[in-house]
Design an enzyme around this catalytic site. Structure first.
Site, mmCIF file in Angstrom:
data_model
loop_
_atom_site.group_PDB
_atom_site.id
_atom_site.type_symbol
_atom_site.label_atom_id
_atom_site.label_comp_id
_atom_site.label_asym_id
_atom_site.label_seq_id
_atom_site.Cartn_x
_atom_site.Cartn_y
_atom_site.Cartn_z
ATOM 1 N N THR A 246 -34.638 54.877 18.053
ATOM 2 C CA THR A 246 -34.026 54.926 16.723
ATOM 3 C C THR A 246 -34.754 54.021 15.728
ATOM 4 O OG1 THR A 246 -32.029 54.177 15.560
ATOM 5 C CG2 THR A 246 -32.424 53.182 17.673
ATOM 6 N N ASP A 247 -34.603 54.314 14.452
ATOM 7 C CA ASP A 247 -35.172 53.428 13.420
ATOM 8 C C ASP A 247 -34.378 52.127 13.290
ATOM 9 O OD1 ASP A 247 -32.873 54.481 12.219
ATOM 10 O OD2 ASP A 247 -33.868 55.143 10.381
ATOM 11 N N GLU A 248 -33.188 52.095 13.924
ATOM 12 C CA GLU A 248 -32.336 50.902 13.780
ATOM 13 C C GLU A 248 -32.960 49.674 14.444
ATOM 14 O OE1 GLU A 248 -28.123 51.492 14.054
ATOM 15 O OE2 GLU A 248 -28.303 53.620 13.631
ATOM 16 N N LYS B 268 -31.378 49.183 22.218
ATOM 17 C CA LYS B 268 -32.436 50.206 22.075
ATOM 18 C C LYS B 268 -33.801 49.520 21.938
ATOM 19 C CE LYS B 268 -32.098 54.114 21.905
ATOM 20 N NZ LYS B 268 -32.037 55.150 22.964
ATOM 21 N N TYR C 267 -17.274 52.400 4.499
ATOM 22 C CA TYR C 267 -17.395 50.953 4.699
ATOM 23 C C TYR C 267 -17.968 50.272 3.447
ATOM 24 C CZ TYR C 267 -17.206 52.252 9.718
ATOM 25 O OH TYR C 267 -16.872 52.762 10.943
ATOM 26 N N ALA D 254 -27.749 57.462 26.313
ATOM 27 C CA ALA D 254 -27.507 56.153 25.711
ATOM 28 C C ALA D 254 -26.054 56.051 25.287
ATOM 29 C CB ALA D 254 -28.390 55.954 24.475
ATOM 30 N N TYR E 47 -25.994 47.625 19.629
ATOM 31 C CA TYR E 47 -26.628 48.934 19.879
ATOM 32 C C TYR E 47 -28.125 48.871 19.625
ATOM 33 C CZ TYR E 47 -28.427 53.577 18.696
ATOM 34 O OH TYR E 47 -29.220 54.705 18.623
ATOM 35 N N SER E 48 -28.519 48.441 18.417
ATOM 36 C CA SER E 48 -29.957 48.482 18.095
ATOM 37 C C SER E 48 -30.740 47.472 18.936
ATOM 38 C CB SER E 48 -30.197 48.290 16.604
ATOM 39 O OG SER E 48 -29.540 47.161 16.103
HETATM 40 P P1 NAD Z 1 -24.494 60.848 22.033
HETATM 41 O O1 NAD Z 1 -23.639 59.622 22.140
HETATM 42 O O2 NAD Z 1 -23.985 62.032 21.314
HETATM 43 O O3 NAD Z 1 -24.917 61.333 23.505
HETATM 44 C C1 NAD Z 1 -25.289 60.456 24.513
HETATM 45 C C2 NAD Z 1 -25.212 61.191 25.842
HETATM 46 O O4 NAD Z 1 -25.650 60.287 26.881
HETATM 47 C C3 NAD Z 1 -23.791 61.629 26.214
HETATM 48 O O5 NAD Z 1 -23.800 62.952 26.683
HETATM 49 C C4 NAD Z 1 -23.391 60.670 27.338
HETATM 50 O O6 NAD Z 1 -22.481 61.244 28.272
HETATM 51 C C5 NAD Z 1 -24.738 60.382 27.980
HETATM 52 N N1 NAD Z 1 -24.762 59.103 28.698
HETATM 53 C C6 NAD Z 1 -24.304 57.896 28.267
HETATM 54 N N2 NAD Z 1 -24.487 56.962 29.224
HETATM 55 C C7 NAD Z 1 -25.106 57.589 30.259
HETATM 56 C C8 NAD Z 1 -25.578 57.148 31.526
HETATM 57 N N3 NAD Z 1 -25.432 55.864 31.929
HETATM 58 N N4 NAD Z 1 -26.172 58.043 32.344
HETATM 59 C C9 NAD Z 1 -26.303 59.344 31.963
HETATM 60 N N5 NAD Z 1 -25.857 59.812 30.794
HETATM 61 C C10 NAD Z 1 -25.274 58.947 29.945
HETATM 62 O O7 NAD Z 1 -25.845 60.317 21.398
HETATM 63 P P2 NAD Z 1 -26.904 61.063 20.457
HETATM 64 O O8 NAD Z 1 -26.530 60.844 19.051
HETATM 65 O O9 NAD Z 1 -27.134 62.435 20.972
HETATM 66 O O10 NAD Z 1 -28.190 60.165 20.743
HETATM 67 C C11 NAD Z 1 -29.118 60.529 21.772
HETATM 68 C C12 NAD Z 1 -30.274 59.548 21.752
HETATM 69 O O11 NAD Z 1 -30.903 59.583 20.479
HETATM 70 C C13 NAD Z 1 -29.860 58.100 21.979
HETATM 71 O O12 NAD Z 1 -30.832 57.490 22.793
HETATM 72 C C14 NAD Z 1 -29.861 57.495 20.594
HETATM 73 O O13 NAD Z 1 -30.135 56.116 20.654
HETATM 74 C C15 NAD Z 1 -30.994 58.267 19.947
HETATM 75 N N6 NAD Z 1 -30.934 58.403 18.474
HETATM 76 C C16 NAD Z 1 -29.796 58.881 17.878
HETATM 77 C C17 NAD Z 1 -29.776 59.068 16.492
HETATM 78 C C18 NAD Z 1 -28.558 59.640 15.809
HETATM 79 O O14 NAD Z 1 -28.553 59.713 14.568
HETATM 80 N N7 NAD Z 1 -27.540 60.102 16.519
HETATM 81 C C19 NAD Z 1 -30.906 58.742 15.722
HETATM 82 C C20 NAD Z 1 -32.055 58.248 16.374
HETATM 83 C C21 NAD Z 1 -32.053 58.106 17.754
HETATM 84 P P1 TYD Z 2 -23.052 56.166 11.776
HETATM 85 O O1 TYD Z 2 -22.870 57.645 11.752
HETATM 86 O O2 TYD Z 2 -22.124 55.348 12.619
HETATM 87 O O3 TYD Z 2 -24.575 55.879 12.111
HETATM 88 P P2 TYD Z 2 -25.404 54.473 12.087
HETATM 89 O O4 TYD Z 2 -24.469 53.343 11.973
HETATM 90 O O5 TYD Z 2 -26.060 54.534 13.410
HETATM 91 O O6 TYD Z 2 -26.345 54.569 10.922
HETATM 92 O O7 TYD Z 2 -22.901 55.624 10.293
HETATM 93 C C1 TYD Z 2 -23.757 56.013 9.249
HETATM 94 C C2 TYD Z 2 -23.424 55.174 8.047
HETATM 95 O O8 TYD Z 2 -22.106 55.470 7.615
HETATM 96 C C3 TYD Z 2 -23.439 53.668 8.325
HETATM 97 O O9 TYD Z 2 -23.975 53.000 7.193
HETATM 98 C C4 TYD Z 2 -21.978 53.300 8.491
HETATM 99 C C5 TYD Z 2 -21.279 54.311 7.592
HETATM 100 N N1 TYD Z 2 -19.923 54.710 8.023
HETATM 101 C C6 TYD Z 2 -18.839 54.620 7.128
HETATM 102 O O10 TYD Z 2 -18.989 54.189 5.962
HETATM 103 N N2 TYD Z 2 -17.604 55.020 7.567
HETATM 104 C C7 TYD Z 2 -17.385 55.487 8.831
HETATM 105 O O11 TYD Z 2 -16.227 55.809 9.186
HETATM 106 C C8 TYD Z 2 -18.520 55.589 9.729
HETATM 107 C C9 TYD Z 2 -18.347 56.103 11.130
HETATM 108 C C10 TYD Z 2 -19.762 55.197 9.256
#
Ligand code: NAD
Ligand code: TYD
Length: 335
Positions: free
Chosen positions: A122-124, A153, A206, A81, A149-150
């Site tokens: 995601t919960d978003e 998703k 923020y 993603a 983004y959300s």
């Molecule tokens: P990330 O951005 O670290 O990793 C995403 C990976 O997907 C990268 O390696 C990227 O190269 C690959 N990618 C992107 N576009 C692609 C495509 N078109 N084809 C193949 N690969 C592709 O993201 P993450 O934080 O590891 O999130 C992974 C998943 O978990 C996502 O679906 C995200 O929505 C979900 N998620 C993330 C969180 C969080 O807190 N990070 C929480 C809940 C759910």
């Molecule tokens: P983030 O890690 O971008 O995750 P998400 O927006 O998916 O929850 O951000 C987590 C929280 O932190 C979100 O409320 C936005 C805030 N934030 C800041 O306050 N400063 C920053 O530089 C970033 C990247 C996020």
């Protein structure tokens, strides 16, 4: 078991590959990843020569490539993603392309080859909860996404459910709260604040920092995904949360405290547009039905995470590239 992991070079996907090989040494894993700015093969160095691991550089939207890979696996776990809310505000197109169109392409192949499909979400997708309330998201909460983004998703979750109902796809979905832990890309809140503090830069919070997120250690998320793959009911959605609601300011102060740094590094900057106030997940249904529990609490999980970034300075310093810094400057222009 032959897994096709998409997005396995990213933060959560690469942790999932570590998790699977540690728990099931005989499993076979193909990792399909486009290697966008967020994909990093350094996360998977120790598997490079492992016969049961194969990396394929490619796009989940590539029909021919995906068809061949899906034909040769038992199960698809879709982590791929575009994942960063702020980037989705600067440019939503890629989010629709990968998260919606790319997922639909995987679903087509999964139906054609009759393969089990698990979608990471995601919960978003549920939108924003009021601050200072006790309300939490459940699997019954209606979708109400705020950011591109959300919204992308949410669209992909709807597509997964539609393929299950219409075409009989054997699918499950997990919606998880904010993850932290090793290998998280440096633009996300926790690694960004850690790195800025290390480099003696300001920590951009923020708004007034009161927005609340429910933080879960990535290993607990991945253990939950594994349980759903093993015991989850086909067609179901499971929520995974950290049971650790923290305001952004609390998180940033925790990082500074663990690093022995002063709160004066904090700088309040212009708020994110459409910034959701609060996320909180009620995971009790997943816990009751599947016996999933968390191993990490927020305090020890954060301590371990800071220790990991301390021990992996080469890993994060390599990511401070020109491309990333350009994005960072664009992001903070005018804040
Ligand atoms: P990330 O951005 O670290 O990793 C995403 C990976 O997907 C990268 O390696 C990227 O190269 C690959 N990618 C992107 N576009 C692609 C495509 N078109 N084809 C193949 N690969 C592709 O993201 P993450 O934080 O590891 O999130 C992974 C998943 O978990 C996502 O679906 C995200 O929505 C979900 N998620 C993330 C969180 C969080 O807190 N990070 C929480 C809940 C759910
Ligand atoms: P983030 O890690 O971008 O995750 P998400 O927006 O998916 O929850 O951000 C987590 C929280 O932190 C979100 O409320 C936005 C805030 N934030 C800041 O306050 N400063 C920053 O530089 C970033 C990247 C996020």
């Amino acid at each position: 078991m032959k897994y096709l992991i998409t997005g396995g070079a990213g933060f959560i996907g690469s942790n999932f590959i570590h998790y699977l090989f540690a728990k099931y040494p005989d499993c076979e894993i193909t990792n399909l990843d486009k290697l966008t700015y967020a994909g990093n093969l350094d996360n998977l160095k120790e598997f490079e020569t492992k016969p049961r691991y194969k990396f394929v550089k490619g796009d989940i939207g590539d029909e021919n490539l995906v068809d061949g890979l899906v034909a040769n696996c038992d199960i698809i776990v879709n982590f791929a993603a575009e994942s960063h809310v702020d980037r989705s505000i600067l440019g939503p197109k890629e989010f629709v392309q990968t998260n919606v169109v790319g997922t639909q392409n995987l679903l087509e192949a999964a139906v054609k080859h009759k393969k089990r499909f698990h979608h990471i979400s995601t919960d978003e997708v549920f939108g924003s909860l009021p601050l200072n309330s006790v309300e939490k998201f459940t699997a019954q909460t209606p979708y109400d996404p705020s950011s591109p983004y959300s919204a992308s998703k949410a669209a992909s979750d709807h597509l997964v459910r539609s393929y299950a109902r219409t075409f009989g796809l054997q699918a499950t979905i997990t919606n998880c709260s904010n993850n932290y832990g090793p290998y998280q890309f440096i633009e996300k809140l926790i690694p960004l604040m850690y790195i800025n503090a290390k480099l003696g830069k300001k920590l951009p919070v923020y708004g007034n920092g009161s927005n609340v997120r429910d933080w879960i250690h990535v290993e607990d998320h991945n253990a939950g995904v594994d349980v759903v793959l093993g015991k989850g009911k086909i067609g179901e959605t499971y929520l995974l949360g950290g049971n650790a609601e923290k305001s952004n300011l609390e998180v940033v102060k925790t990082i500074l405290k663990l690093m022995g740094k002063d709160d004066s590094l904090i700088e309040f900057v212009k708020d994110r547009p459409g910034h959701d106030l609060r996320y909180a997940i009620d995971s009790s249904q997943t816990e009751k039905e599947l016996g999933w529990t968390r191993k990490h609490d927020f305090e020890s999980g954060m301590r371990d995470t800071i220790a990991w970034y301390d021990a992996h300075e080469d890993w994060w310093r390599k990511l401070l590239s020109k491309d990333y810094l350009q994005y960072y400057e664009q992001q903070y222009k005018g804040r």
